[in-house]
Design a protein around this motif. Structure first.
Motif, PDB file in Angstrom:
ATOM      1  N   GLU A   9       2.372   4.890  -1.748  1.00 60.30           N
ATOM      2  CA  GLU A   9       2.240   5.603  -3.018  1.00 60.30           C
ATOM      3  C   GLU A   9       2.166   7.119  -2.779  1.00 60.30           C
ATOM      4  O   GLU A   9       2.888   7.901  -3.405  1.00 60.30           O
ATOM      5  N   VAL A  10       1.324   7.499  -1.803  1.00 53.42           N
ATOM      6  CA  VAL A  10       1.164   8.935  -1.546  1.00 53.42           C
ATOM      7  C   VAL A  10       2.438   9.528  -0.953  1.00 53.42           C
ATOM      8  O   VAL A  10       2.858  10.630  -1.318  1.00 53.42           O
ATOM      9  N   ILE A  11       3.100   8.778  -0.058  1.00 49.61           N
ATOM     10  CA  ILE A  11       4.368   9.281   0.505  1.00 49.61           C
ATOM     11  C   ILE A  11       5.377   9.502  -0.619  1.00 49.61           C
ATOM     12  O   ILE A  11       6.056  10.525  -0.683  1.00 49.61           O
ATOM     13  N   VAL A  47       4.759  10.039  -3.760  1.00 46.90           N
ATOM     14  CA  VAL A  47       4.366  11.174  -4.601  1.00 46.90           C
ATOM     15  C   VAL A  47       4.733  12.480  -3.908  1.00 46.90           C
ATOM     16  O   VAL A  47       5.257  13.404  -4.529  1.00 46.90           O
ATOM     17  N   TRP A  48       4.515  12.531  -2.581  1.00 48.36           N
ATOM     18  CA  TRP A  48       4.884  13.731  -1.835  1.00 48.36           C
ATOM     19  C   TRP A  48       6.394  13.955  -1.870  1.00 48.36           C
ATOM     20  O   TRP A  48       6.857  15.072  -2.029  1.00 48.36           O
ATOM     21  N   PHE A  79       8.479  12.985  -4.092  1.00 51.27           N
ATOM     22  CA  PHE A  79       8.812  13.394  -5.456  1.00 51.27           C
ATOM     23  C   PHE A  79       8.452  14.868  -5.676  1.00 51.27           C
ATOM     24  O   PHE A  79       9.229  15.655  -6.213  1.00 51.27           O
ATOM     25  N   PHE A  80       7.244  15.230  -5.199  1.00 51.44           N
ATOM     26  CA  PHE A  80       6.758  16.592  -5.389  1.00 51.44           C
ATOM     27  C   PHE A  80       7.654  17.585  -4.647  1.00 51.44           C
ATOM     28  O   PHE A  80       8.089  18.591  -5.206  1.00 51.44           O
ATOM     29  N   LEU A  81       7.982  17.267  -3.376  1.00 50.68           N
ATOM     30  CA  LEU A  81       8.821  18.169  -2.570  1.00 50.68           C
ATOM     31  C   LEU A  81      10.207  18.326  -3.175  1.00 50.68           C
ATOM     32  O   LEU A  81      10.722  19.433  -3.309  1.00 50.68           O
ATOM     33  N   MET A 124      19.037  24.614   8.895  1.00 53.51           N
ATOM     34  CA  MET A 124      17.593  24.457   8.752  1.00 53.51           C
ATOM     35  C   MET A 124      17.168  23.998   7.355  1.00 53.51           C
ATOM     36  O   MET A 124      16.060  23.528   7.161  1.00 53.51           O
ATOM     37  N   PHE A 180       2.641   8.862 -13.821  1.00 55.59           N
ATOM     38  CA  PHE A 180       3.670   9.268 -12.876  1.00 55.59           C
ATOM     39  C   PHE A 180       5.051   9.230 -13.540  1.00 55.59           C
ATOM     40  O   PHE A 180       5.882  10.121 -13.342  1.00 55.59           O
ATOM     41  N   CYS A 223       5.396  12.144 -15.728  1.00 53.04           N
ATOM     42  CA  CYS A 223       5.560  13.319 -14.889  1.00 53.04           C
ATOM     43  C   CYS A 223       7.019  13.423 -14.413  1.00 53.04           C
ATOM     44  O   CYS A 223       7.634  14.495 -14.474  1.00 53.04           O
ATOM     45  N   LEU A 250       9.246  14.403 -17.304  1.00 51.69           N
ATOM     46  CA  LEU A 250       9.123  15.808 -17.679  1.00 51.69           C
ATOM     47  C   LEU A 250       9.777  16.719 -16.644  1.00 51.69           C
ATOM     48  O   LEU A 250      10.426  17.705 -17.004  1.00 51.69           O
ATOM     49  N   THR A 251       9.621  16.381 -15.372  1.00 47.02           N
ATOM     50  CA  THR A 251      10.250  17.210 -14.332  1.00 47.02           C
ATOM     51  C   THR A 251      11.770  17.172 -14.483  1.00 47.02           C
ATOM     52  O   THR A 251      12.440  18.199 -14.406  1.00 47.02           O
ATOM     53  N   LEU A 274      12.748  19.201 -17.419  1.00 45.10           N
ATOM     54  CA  LEU A 274      12.606  20.631 -17.141  1.00 45.10           C
ATOM     55  C   LEU A 274      13.801  21.140 -16.327  1.00 45.10           C
ATOM     56  O   LEU A 274      14.370  22.202 -16.626  1.00 45.10           O
TER      57      LEU A 274
END
Lengths: 275, 478
Positions: free
Chosen positions: B15-17, B19-20, B22-24, B353, B394, B397, B400-401, B404
């Motif tokens: 779940e956290v991976i 979310v990360w 998604f966030f990145l 890079m 989520f 979120c 909305l992202t 946006l």
């Protein structure tokens, strides 16, 4: 064991992998696990997502309003300017009909705040296409209305786009009084504005500016020299000796095909040993 | 630790991976959108004093060869060629390559442009399928038609390159239309850049719904069918946010096959287009980057022009869209796999890079993580391992992202010329920017997954885009 030293590339990839592992650390940091996943306290990840939702929601709303406002503003501005332009375009007709100068001046007289910008646009648009006496009249009108002086003063503006636009305007208006400030810009400006200034000087067509083109060539990056030569061609035959000098000094920069074109333009023998 | 505890821990880690990830991903996209906003604003201000006329009329502006590969394009080929022949540029030639069409494409061209055979050339510098005849038009001095045996798009482009005369060439799909000043706009970075510009891409806009007269888009409008509108929003987001942002760092790896300008000599040096690859456009750009780095010429750029220059027809049926997206995904993964040496390689600068890893992680293989995300969230919710409130938050979120980002694309589209003129069209675009989160995006993810599976299993067809033909749409519009 046959160990070989790794390349730099390997270490870069390793660093990247490390970075990916690092960003996933928060996940592993939660070991040992929270067994009671349905506990009453709200989890930090949920809070984060809820805050993010809140931010994003307002982001979406504000952006939509911004785009709407932007669109409305531009539509209204465009409509207003079109309407005012129509009013001033009558002045162009008077010029073409060779009406008295006072009548022409009256037609171009700004009446509302912001009208001078619109008058300038109308005059500029017409000056791109007309030549001969009507062009000279338009130039005189621009001078009388202070458009030329205004644009010369804009050459010192902090806004680079305003400076560049003023350079372009002065060129189209063939404002000879702007030659010296334009030449000064060749040593102080960035490359893109230098090109606009060179173009304006070429439109003004004062051959005394040509030696400055050589000076500018020394400071321009090589890929821009063909563009410089192309602008110099606008001067007509007066530029030919200067072009010849430019091409001889920077021959390697000009591709063969371009050299041939240039020589064709200069109407010189393709077999000249010095080119 | 019991099995249940391990299961819960595993779910949390995943779940956290996710979310990360998604966030990145979205942080990068928003960053690129921000950069694009700055770049486009500057570019539009520069257009005011762009000196396009001088560029277009100068005999020293490099001449351009326009290559039009055509395979069974009888419906719209004459409109396209007519459009190209009336471009506002001083020196250019149009080479249409009839790639073994069986629907009378060549006959249409013969009729419309009075073609006469000029020669049957020998093998050119690039190896291609047999060229049957080369025709010259009696009505247009700068039109050449090459008739050859079918060998695919890359092969057709190589055949055109063999007879191209000019230092730059531009490729355009047979169903696309260019703006009259398109060549001026794409050549400007070449002639006015302080460093060598080896390729330029432009925005491809969707012509479905637009009014078209004599091969030109005269009124910009939206189609009524939802599928093309979703693609309008998607194209704005991809071209204006993504490509403009990547181009500013010289990390652009994709120039759309529908429209792009390239330096001929360099393309010849790398052996032209690679035959047998699905993503020949991306492959070419990547190999050009590679060539320049291997030659040690670091001062070069691959530019992207945010002016609307090309209009194309978007798929209107699910079947065609499915084929197209699967092909794109497969092509992307093929190119990424072929150029893995670029990944995190500092010799390639920002491309190595950032550009390559970004495409690899998020656009290429990221789809597996996305699919895993959908599966884990659904399974977790079903098995009561994930709180439904978290899942719901989520989802909101993500929605909305996405909205946006799409709105940013639409806003950038509004800033560029040829924007949608009516409020109604604009409101529809916004509505579709929201609606695409409910089904369309998931469907595209599925198609990308299918493309990934095609790549992994080494299967897949070439696929063909079936056209209604742009002239027919004019009749509908009328």
């Amino acid at each position: 064991m046959n160990w070989k030293p790794r390349s730099n590339l390997f270490w870069h990839r390793l660093a990247a992998l490390g970075f990916l592992l690092l960003i996933s650390l928060p996940a592993y940091a939660q070991f040992p696990p929270e067994v009671d996943i349905h506990g009453s306290s709200m989890r930090s990840s949920l809070m984060f997502v809820i805050y993010l939702c809140f931010l994003l929601f307002w982001g979406v709303v504000l952006l939509a309003i911004y785009v709407f406002a932007l669109k409305t503003y531009y539509r209204m501005r465009r409509a207003y300017r079109e309407q005012r332009k129509k009013h001033f375009q009558q002045g162009i007709e008077l010029v073409l009909m060779e009406e008295p100068f006072d009548a022409i001046m009256k037609a171009f007289e700004p009446q509302r705040p912001g009208d001078l910008d619109i008058v300038q646009e109308v005059i500029l648009d017409s000056m791109r296409f007309i030549t001969g006496p009507p062009f000279e009249i338009m130039k005189k009108v621009s001078h009388r209305l202070g458009i030329i002086d205004r644009n010369i003063s804009f050459l010192g503006s902090f806004d680079r786009h305003k400076r560049a636009h003023a350079v372009e305007t002065l060129g189209v208006m063939q404002a000879t009084q702007a030659i010296i400030p334009l030449l000064e810009m060749l040593s102080t400006e960035t490359n893109d504005i230098k090109l606009v200034a060179l173009r304006s000087l070429a439109i003004i067509k004062d051959p005394r500016a040509l030696p400055y083109f050589h000076h500018t060539a020394k400071n321009l990056p090589p890929p821009l020299l063909p563009r410089l030569a192309s602008i110099m061609l606008e001067f007509g035959p007066a530029a030919h000796p200067h072009l010849h000098k430019l091409v001889t000094a920077h021959r390697s920069v000009f591709p063969q095909l371009m050299l041939e074109e240039l020589l064709r333009e200069l109407a010189t023998d393709l077999k000249r040993p010095d080119l | 630790m019991s099995v249940a505890e391990f299961y819960h821990w595993g779910t949390r880690v995943t779940e956290v991976i996710l979310v990360w990830y998604f966030f990145l991903l979205n942080a990068i996209y928003l960053g690129l959108a921000f950069i694009a906003f700055r770049v486009i604003s500057k570019h539009l201000l520069r257009n005011v004093y762009g000196g396009f006329e001088n560029i277009s009329k100068s005999p020293l502006t490099p001449a351009i060869t326009v290559l039009v590969p055509a395979h069974n394009e009888a419906v719209g080929i004459c409109t396209t060629v007519n459009n190209l022949l009336h471009l506002d540029f001083m020196r250019f030639e149009v080479i249409v390559i009839n790639d073994g069409s069986t629907d009378g494409t060549l006959d249409e061209l013969k009729k419309a442009f009075r073609l006469t055979p000029i020669s049957i050339p020998g093998q050119g510098a690039l190896k291609t399928e047999q060229v049957r005849t080369v025709y010259h038009s009696a009505t247009n001095h700068n039109l050449v038609v090459v008739d050859k045996r079918n060998g695919g798009k890359s092969d057709a482009l190589n055949a055109g390159l063999n007879i191209a005369r000019y230092p730059y060439f531009c490729t355009i799909d047979a169903d696309a239309m260019l703006e009259p000043d398109a060549l001026q706009r794409v050549i400007r970075p070449v002639v006015e850049s302080p460093v060598r510009v080896i390729a330029v891409g432009g925005i491809v806009r969707i012509a479905n719904g637009c009014r078209i007269e004599k091969g030109r888009v005269t009124d910009v409008d939206l189609p009524w069918a939802p599928l093309p509108i979703f693609q309008v929003v998607e194209y704005f987001r991809a071209f204006l946010c993504g490509r403009t942002g990547l181009s500013s760092a010289n990390a652009l790896m994709i120039i759309s096959g529908a429209f792009g300008l390239f330096e001929s000599s360099l393309v010849m040096e790398i052996g032209g287009y690679r035959v047998g690859t699905v993503g020949e456009d991306m492959d070419l750009v990547t190999r050009l980057h590679d060539l320049m780095v291997k030659k040690g010429e670091r001062d070069y750029r691959i530019e992207f022009v945010p002016d609307p220059v090309c209009w194309t027809e978007a798929p209107t049926t699910m079947r065609v869209l499915m084929r197209q997206r699967r092909r794109w995904q497969k092509g992307l993964l093929e190119v990424l796999a072929d150029n893995s040496h670029m990944c995190f390689n500092p010799r390639y600068g920002w491309l190595g890079m950032f550009g390559y890893p970004f495409l690899l992680v998020f656009e290429g293989w990221g789809i597996l993580l996305e699919t895993l995300g959908y599966a884990v969230f659904l399974a977790g919710w079903w098995l009561d391992a994930i709180q439904s409130d978290f899942m719901f938050a989520f989802f909101i979120c993500a929605m909305l992202t996405g909205t946006l980002l799409s709105l940013t694309g639409i806003m950038l589209g509004e800033m560029t010329p040829r924007e949608y003129p009516k409020y109604g069209q604009w409101l529809r675009l916004i509505a579709y920017a929201v609606l695409e989160n409910f089904g369309y995006r998931q469907m595209i993810s599925y198609l990308r997954l299918a493309g990934t599976m095609d790549f992994l299993l080494g299967r897949g067809e070439w696929g063909r885009m079936e056209r209604e033909g742009l002239t027919r749409k004019k009749a509908h519009a009328a």
